[in-house]
Design an enzyme around this catalytic site. Structure first.
Site, PDB file in Angstrom:
ATOM      1  N   GLU A  40      39.684  33.396  38.696  1.00 20.39           N
ATOM      2  CA  GLU A  40      39.996  31.799  38.411  1.00 20.39           C
ATOM      3  C   GLU A  40      40.720  31.098  39.508  1.00 20.39           C
ATOM      4  OE1 GLU A  40      38.072  30.053  36.335  1.00 20.39           O
ATOM      5  OE2 GLU A  40      37.038  31.767  36.150  1.00 20.39           O
ATOM      6  N   HIS A  97      33.089  31.169  43.209  1.00 20.80           N
ATOM      7  CA  HIS A  97      32.885  32.563  42.459  1.00 20.80           C
ATOM      8  C   HIS A  97      31.768  33.402  43.026  1.00 20.80           C
ATOM      9  CE1 HIS A  97      35.590  32.281  39.075  1.00 20.80           C
ATOM     10  NE2 HIS A  97      34.961  31.088  38.874  1.00 20.80           N
ATOM     11  N   HIS A 116      34.548  25.000  42.812  1.00 21.91           N
ATOM     12  CA  HIS A 116      35.065  26.116  42.267  1.00 21.91           C
ATOM     13  C   HIS A 116      33.982  27.171  41.685  1.00 21.91           C
ATOM     14  CE1 HIS A 116      37.636  27.996  38.944  1.00 21.91           C
ATOM     15  NE2 HIS A 116      36.249  28.321  38.465  1.00 21.91           N
ATOM     16  N   GLU A 117      32.711  26.666  41.213  1.00 20.80           N
ATOM     17  CA  GLU A 117      31.482  27.622  40.855  1.00 20.80           C
ATOM     18  C   GLU A 117      31.157  28.213  42.064  1.00 20.80           C
ATOM     19  OE1 GLU A 117      31.528  28.283  37.776  1.00 20.80           O
ATOM     20  OE2 GLU A 117      32.640  26.726  37.187  1.00 20.80           O
TER      21      GLU A 117
END
Length: 271
Positions: free
Chosen positions: A201, A147, A143-144
């Protein structure tokens, strides 16, 4: 002077619209990320700033003796990263060659992040308090990393820059100063920035499960993470007042996309 003000505003708006060029920072992948992004800040500027910021954080952690204090935990997160990084090429061909870096900071915070260019930090608190498995670490890290791949930080910086240019044009045209102008800035912020943060997100969630699945980590671990986070945070903040999707919304979306990438996970496991 009255004629000059509309002319100035028109020129300012022309400059704004000329700078707002739709950019696709990543390929769609199996999860189908295809939103065009606004980019006014250069990638080089963001990456240079990220390196400086990351070095500053590591220096502070080193001075406080909170940097990489648990060799076993550090090895775990770096091992996960080593499996995820090659999969980033599915979204960006240049990403596997980024100067990736992964470090562990001793802190009770339930936090992890990835700066532009691939500078990752995990806090011990999120691993210990949530009792994370490697699959769950991969879900958070994916997920990070997403980004950074989508350059969400650069996009938000560009939105802020666009807002400042727009406010300067508005001030020149109307002569509004002080509190009234601040209210205008606030309106622009919640209209431009808040919805995009939720979008960021969601994009990172979807890309993250694909990265994890391709690396052979169970994509449904992302669902487990947010169920744990939901319990840790109680009822949480109402979605309408939050920059992030609500836990229920997030879990529902993650289940859908985990199922979508499950064949990739099974293929990776067989391989």
């Amino acid at each position: 002077m009255k004629l000059l003000k509309p002319l100035f505003l028109s020129l300012s708006l022309f400059t704004l619209t000329s700078c707002v060029v739709g950019t696709q920072t990543t390929k769609q992948g199996a999860v189908g990320i295809e939103r065009q992004q606004l980019m006014m800040v250069s990638e080089q500027e963001m990456n240079t700033g990220a390196v400086q910021a990351y070095d500053s954080i590591l220096k502070e952690a080193r001075e406080k003796k909170t940097l990489n204090t648990d060799p076993v935990m550090l090895k775990r997160i770096r091992s996960v990263a080593n499996r995820l990084i090659p999969q980033t090429g599915i979204f960006r061909s240049d990403a596997p060659r980024w100067d990736w870096e992964v470090n562990l900071i001793k802190s009770d915070q339930l936090n992890a992040w990835c700066m532009p260019g691939g500078k990752i930090a995990f806090y011990t608190g999120i691993i210990q308090k949530l009792k994370l498995s490697d699959d769950e670490i991969a879900a958070i890290m994916g997920h990070e990393m997403a980004h950074a791949l989508r350059e969400h930080g650069r996009e938000r910086a560009s939105q802020a820059q666009l807002t400042q240019v727009g406010l300067a044009a508005l001030q020149a045209f109307t002569g509004i100063q002080g509190p009234s102008l601040d209210l205008t800035a606030m309106a622009l912020n919640v209209t431009l920035t808040l919805p995009n943060s939720r979008t960021h997100e969601t994009e990172a969630d979807r890309m993250g499960v694909e990265l994890a699945a391709r690396a052979g980590y169970n994509p449904y671990a992302a669902v487990d993470i947010w169920q744990k986070m939901s319990k840790a945070n109680g009822n949480g903040t109402p979605e309408i007042l939050s920059t992030h999707p609500s836990h229920d919304t997030r879990i529902k979306d993650l289940k859908k996309y985990a199922k979508k990438v499950e064949p990739l996970y099974l293929a990776a496991r067989r391989g």
